[in-house]
Scaffold this active site. Sequence first.
Site, PDB file in Angstrom:
ATOM      1  N   SER A   1       4.468  -1.512   4.154  1.00 39.90           N
ATOM      2  CA  SER A   1       4.732  -2.868   4.637  1.00 39.90           C
ATOM      3  C   SER A   1       4.973  -3.822   3.471  1.00 39.90           C
ATOM      4  CB  SER A   1       3.549  -3.372   5.465  1.00 39.90           C
ATOM      5  OG  SER A   1       3.350  -2.565   6.606  1.00 39.90           O
TER       6      SER A   1
ATOM      7  N   SER B   1       0.977   6.331   2.734  1.00 38.95           N
ATOM      8  CA  SER B   1       1.616   7.283   3.652  1.00 38.95           C
ATOM      9  C   SER B   1       2.879   7.890   3.047  1.00 38.95           C
ATOM     10  CB  SER B   1       1.980   6.582   4.962  1.00 38.95           C
ATOM     11  OG  SER B   1       0.827   6.153   5.636  1.00 38.95           O
TER      12      SER B   1
ATOM     13  N   GLU C   1      -4.917   8.481  18.417  1.00 34.48           N
ATOM     14  CA  GLU C   1      -5.492   9.823  18.426  1.00 34.48           C
ATOM     15  C   GLU C   1      -6.489  10.011  17.285  1.00 34.48           C
ATOM     16  OE1 GLU C   1      -2.204   9.472  20.925  1.00 34.48           O
ATOM     17  OE2 GLU C   1      -2.252   9.085  18.775  1.00 34.48           O
TER      18      GLU C   1
ATOM     19  N   GLU D   1      -8.976  -1.745   5.884  1.00 36.69           N
ATOM     20  CA  GLU D   1      -7.747  -1.851   6.672  1.00 36.69           C
ATOM     21  C   GLU D   1      -8.068  -1.821   8.150  1.00 36.69           C
ATOM     22  OE1 GLU D   1      -3.570   0.607   7.452  1.00 36.69           O
ATOM     23  OE2 GLU D   1      -5.139   1.475   6.217  1.00 36.69           O
TER      24      GLU D   1
ATOM     25  N   GLN E   1       0.852  -1.194   0.000  1.00 35.06           N
ATOM     26  CA  GLN E   1       0.000   0.000   0.000  1.00 35.06           C
ATOM     27  C   GLN E   1       0.883   1.238   0.000  1.00 35.06           C
ATOM     28  OE1 GLN E   1      -3.811   0.489   2.424  1.00 35.06           O
ATOM     29  NE2 GLN E   1      -2.394   1.698   3.636  1.00 35.06           N
TER      30      GLN E   1
END
Length: 679
Positions: free
Chosen positions: A467, A435, A662, A550, A432
Amino acid sequence: MGIGLTEEHRALAASVQGLAGRTVEHRALAGQGLLGLHLPEEFGGQGYGLVELCVALEVLGELRVAGPYLPVVLASAALARSGSPAAGLLRGLADGSLTAAVALGPLALGAAGADLFLVPHGDGWALLDRAGVRAEPAEGVDLDRDLCAVTTVTGLDVPPERLLGPVPVRELAAVLLGADACGTAAWAVGTAAAHAKVREQFGRPIGQFQGVKHRVAAALVALEQARAAVWDAARALDAPHTGEPGGLGDDVRLAVGVAAVLGPDAAVRCAADAIQVLGGIGYTFEHDAHRHYRRALSGRMLAGDPGPWAEQVADLALAGARRTMEPDLPEESVRLRETIRAQAESLRREEPLARLGRFARDGWIMPYLPRPWGRAATPLEQVIIHQEFRDLKRPNLGIAAWAVPSIVTYGTPEQQERFLPRTFTGELVWCQLFSEPGAGSDLAALSTRAIRVAGGWSLTGQKIWTSLAQYAHWGICLARTSPGRPKHEGITYFLVDMSAPGVTVRPLKEINGDEIFNEVFLDGVFVPDDLVVGEVDGGWRVARDTLSHERVALGDSWGPGSRHTDMIRLVGALPPLRQSQREQAGRLWAEGQAISALGLRVTLSRLAGADPGPAASVRKLLGMRHAQAVSEFCWSLAPSDRHWNRMILATRAFTIGGGTTEVQLNIIAERALGLPRDP
């Protein structure tokens, strides 16, 4: 969601709320059958169980209804389970003509002027008339709940029919007080959220400040965990049992202990947080917050110190007690199970390679997907497939499990035919590419550019935390195609060949020594038009679909090797723990069992066609934190153990990956509680 899950439970809760909103007279509650919800019809009851009683108690607790309701239903629940000849008194307790008090410790729950008193007697309990006791009103922290100090008259000869034997009064009390505590916590969470939406400071609602938002969201998490624990304990007590009247199996005692550990504490924590969010007004008699806080403290005192309950949980778990978290399925499941079981048996007879091919062709790997990629399985079918295929090792798709549903939903038929069959057989490995160094939780801030070229797009940028990129054949990638548009627009979803020119993968060594994460550099990587998934500039919608899969996958799968069951295996192999360690182990087991109960509640809600509410997000959040807490505790017990040396490091990633703690708290606060979004 409330303690109850079914449509009938929701209707019951609404009915109780409507009635209690009009009157809280004890006889009026009795007239509507609320005092006998859990009692047999032959004694004037409604013939339901403790789960239904807990549904009502949660509503009454949220409304902070005063009066003898709770001690009466507790006394009648104990009497009904005892098999005593005094069961004839149940009719009076159900119709409101008799009241009761229950001695749970130094103080009894109920008024000194009650008609009946349930008190400890020898190794069991006795149900005495007022003449058999000395009862004096007692002052407690709760201004709305009657308490009394009770002593038995010296030399009293208790009639045999009033001796109830070893009926589980304290266990029943823990569950019913837990339901009441859930009501208190629900009031506190709702009140804090409502205040945070409208109270303004520094020019905006205080619910926009993460300190406030996260406090309220964390309170909801504690409430949902407590609801799951109390619900599971109530259904455990409702289940048919064998042995002596009033006897409890170890699995039931385990469920009750978990509820006693989590329920009362949740009410105290949530009520205290509500006062904090309310600020000064919450600390005055001008607001009812202090009354709910008092109710929470009183309930925890009556239910018993959570510490000894936690020790009991640890002892039971060490002795092998377990709760089975399997849903009760409808009659229609029998024929469906026969069909699925026959398919499973057929697959067991196949050679491994042939079996893998059938898994892929017949849609068994992700059965909820539409045909031909899945089996269009209903929630009921999915549960049965999971049960019947438990010993059949289906391929672990890894990252592909997040990508495949998005390709099925948004991909072209050509993309589906090209990628899905070989993904299901494990021939294609995916990563993926989402990010970036400057776009982690704020994924839409990504800066990787995709520039239109002849026949497709040229991608340039850097991805991180990818990953298994060093092993992947293909990657799902987000890149900005229209930088002039708002950041959630102008993003496109691409399928990238990881062997294409311009792709460079650099593994990152994690703190536990593994190299799962990678940096990926894209330097003018060509992606043809036919590898765009969905619409150009419409990639954010596809990405949200991927991220939803996910988070569900992580909530279901993260934590192997660091669960409460792993902890108890370690503890069982060590010398006996100190008291404080046993209590900590019990609290961790309680948390883990409640997470399992939350998963079952999500499954049952989906089977019923209902929205599980925040339970799935709550379960993910709790599961990640729980894995860390288990690892820290186990490492402290066995610091030279290789497994726990690894897990204490590995689990630090759990509250980061798949949406940080968070971010999860923001999601819960904004979507479940309606708090204002961050500006």
